[in-house]
Design a protein around this motif. Structure first.
Motif, PDB file in Angstrom:
ATOM      1  N   THR A 195       0.840  -1.201   0.000  1.00 42.92           N
ATOM      2  CA  THR A 195       0.000   0.000   0.000  1.00 42.92           C
ATOM      3  C   THR A 195       0.872   1.246   0.000  1.00 42.92           C
ATOM      4  O   THR A 195       1.867   1.320   0.744  1.00 42.92           O
ATOM      5  N   PHE A 197       1.980   5.168   0.704  1.00 41.08           N
ATOM      6  CA  PHE A 197       1.783   6.167   1.754  1.00 41.08           C
ATOM      7  C   PHE A 197       2.700   7.357   1.473  1.00 41.08           C
ATOM      8  O   PHE A 197       3.676   7.254   0.732  1.00 41.08           O
ATOM      9  N   GLN A 281       5.791   6.791  -5.249  1.00 43.73           N
ATOM     10  CA  GLN A 281       5.295   6.916  -3.884  1.00 43.73           C
ATOM     11  C   GLN A 281       5.884   5.785  -3.055  1.00 43.73           C
ATOM     12  O   GLN A 281       6.088   4.671  -3.550  1.00 43.73           O
TER      13      GLN A 281
END
Length: 377
Positions: A195, A197, A281
């Motif tokens: 994921t 962040f 990212q």
């Protein structure tokens, strides 16, 4: 298809799992700890077990055999194809002055294209750029023929990796296995589970797989701001925080592991290309996320199959192994639950995985994924 598997640990003799029936001209996949593969007699030793075998070596960041994840061992899987055939070719990047794309082109030129169903790659992983290798391989590849495989590992040391075909393992080697046969069914898939962040940033300076600047700032300096106390553990700590990369014009995002850093020029060396203009990212994952990712990868690989797989080749990223730690075997168990216990399972933890995205033909270099290649005759 007849399959034999064996393991060697702690300098003991080979322990065969199940029946040790004699095989005829098998493909022998040998995945093991780098230090153990540096034994100057390793090829002769495997050849004595399979005198007419075609032997492929790859160093690992952990070995997968059945439902087990093992460290500091050598694991072999010998496959006798009863209805299909295979051809193997190899070359060393040193002989191409590290022009990995040209290396890929020349390797595919030596593989017969007629009847080719799938290409499986075992590549040295510390000096070979997996992205450009794939570009070279695909230049001579026919339509509807997929590539899968991975870049060899060296635990989390990042010192050197080894591969070979019918000789002692060495640095710079790339091995390509072509699979042929009318009834042969090969499916492959991958999935991560990580994921994103933090803020998205734009790559403003990079050369191939070396990242120099994000938003006009030194990439390494920016990256360190997010690591806190883990900065002193670089480059190993970077395996826990890879980068998502969405290249200009691309619809899908790929994950890139940071293999090493350069304090001298504030740069980061990644496992594959990171083009200028890409959006990046930071990423992170939990144990449950990674196990769920393996489950999804297995379902993607099984989705359109007509037959049950007889062999499952698993290539998973060393970063996943570091996050899961003592629960690493859970992602292998998730795969087996989906593909079935009738399939023999083998593989390794890697510095990069190769497979197309679901529903696509073009192969990509991935990091932090579980990648499966399922084979049946």
């Amino acid at each position: 298809m007849k399959i034999q598997q064996a393991i060697k640990e702690d300098n003991k003799g080979w322990r065969f799992l199940g029946n040790n029936d004699e095989l005829t001209k098998p493909l022998v996949l040998v995945f093991g700890n780098r230090f153990l593969l540096e034994n100057s007699h390793i090829y002769e030793e495997i050849k004595s077990l399979f005198p007419d075998g075609e032997i492929v070596f790859g160093s690992t960041s952990g070995e997968i055999l059945g439902e087990k994840v093992i460290d500091n061992s050598i694991c072999l899987t010998a496959i006798e194809f009863e209805k299909s055939t295979f051809r193997i070719t190899s070359a060393n990047s040193k002989n191409y002055k590290d022009n990995t794309e040209k290396l890929g082109v020349e390797l595919l030129k030596t593989l017969p294209q007629e009847g080719l169903k799938h290409v499986f790659v075992v590549s040295e992983g510390s000096t070979v750029n997996g992205s450009t290798l794939i570009l070279g391989l695909e230049k001579y590849l026919g339509k509807n023929i997929n590539i899968s495989g991975g870049l060899c590992g060296d635990d989390s040391r990042f010192e050197k990796t080894l591969a070979a075909y019918n000789k002692n393992p060495e640095q710079g080697e790339v091995v390509v296995i072509g699979l042929y046969g009318e009834t042969l069914e090969v499916s492959c898939a991958n999935y991560g589970g990580w994921t994103g962040f933090g803020p998205e940033r734009i790559i403003t300076k990079s050369v191939d797989n070396i990242l120099y600047e994000l938003d006009g700032q030194p990439a390494l300096d920016l990256y360190k701001k997010y690591l806190g106390d883990k900065v002193k553990e670089l480059p190993e700590a970077a395996l826990l925080y890879p980068l998502s990369v969405k290249a200009p014009g691309e619809k899908v995002t790929i994950v890139r592991t940071i293999l090493n850093i350069s304090e001298k020029d504030n740069s980061m060396i990644l496992a594959g290309d990171v083009p200028v203009g890409s959006t990046v990212q930071l990423m992170m994952a939990t144990v449950d996320d990674i196990a769920e990712g393996a489950f999804k990868a297995a379902n993607f690989a099984m989705r359109d199959r007509k037959t049950q797989p007889e062999l499952g080749l698993l290539v998973s990223c060393v970063g996943r192994k570091l996050v899961m730690d003592q629960r690493t075997e859970e992602e292998v168990e998730e795969v087996i639950d989906v593909i079935g216990e009738q399939a023999k399972v083998a593989g390794f933890y890697s510095y990069g995985e190769m497979a197309p995205f679901a529903g696509q033909e073009k192969c990509k270099l991935h990091n932090q994924t579980m990648t499966l290649t399922l084979i049946s005759e």
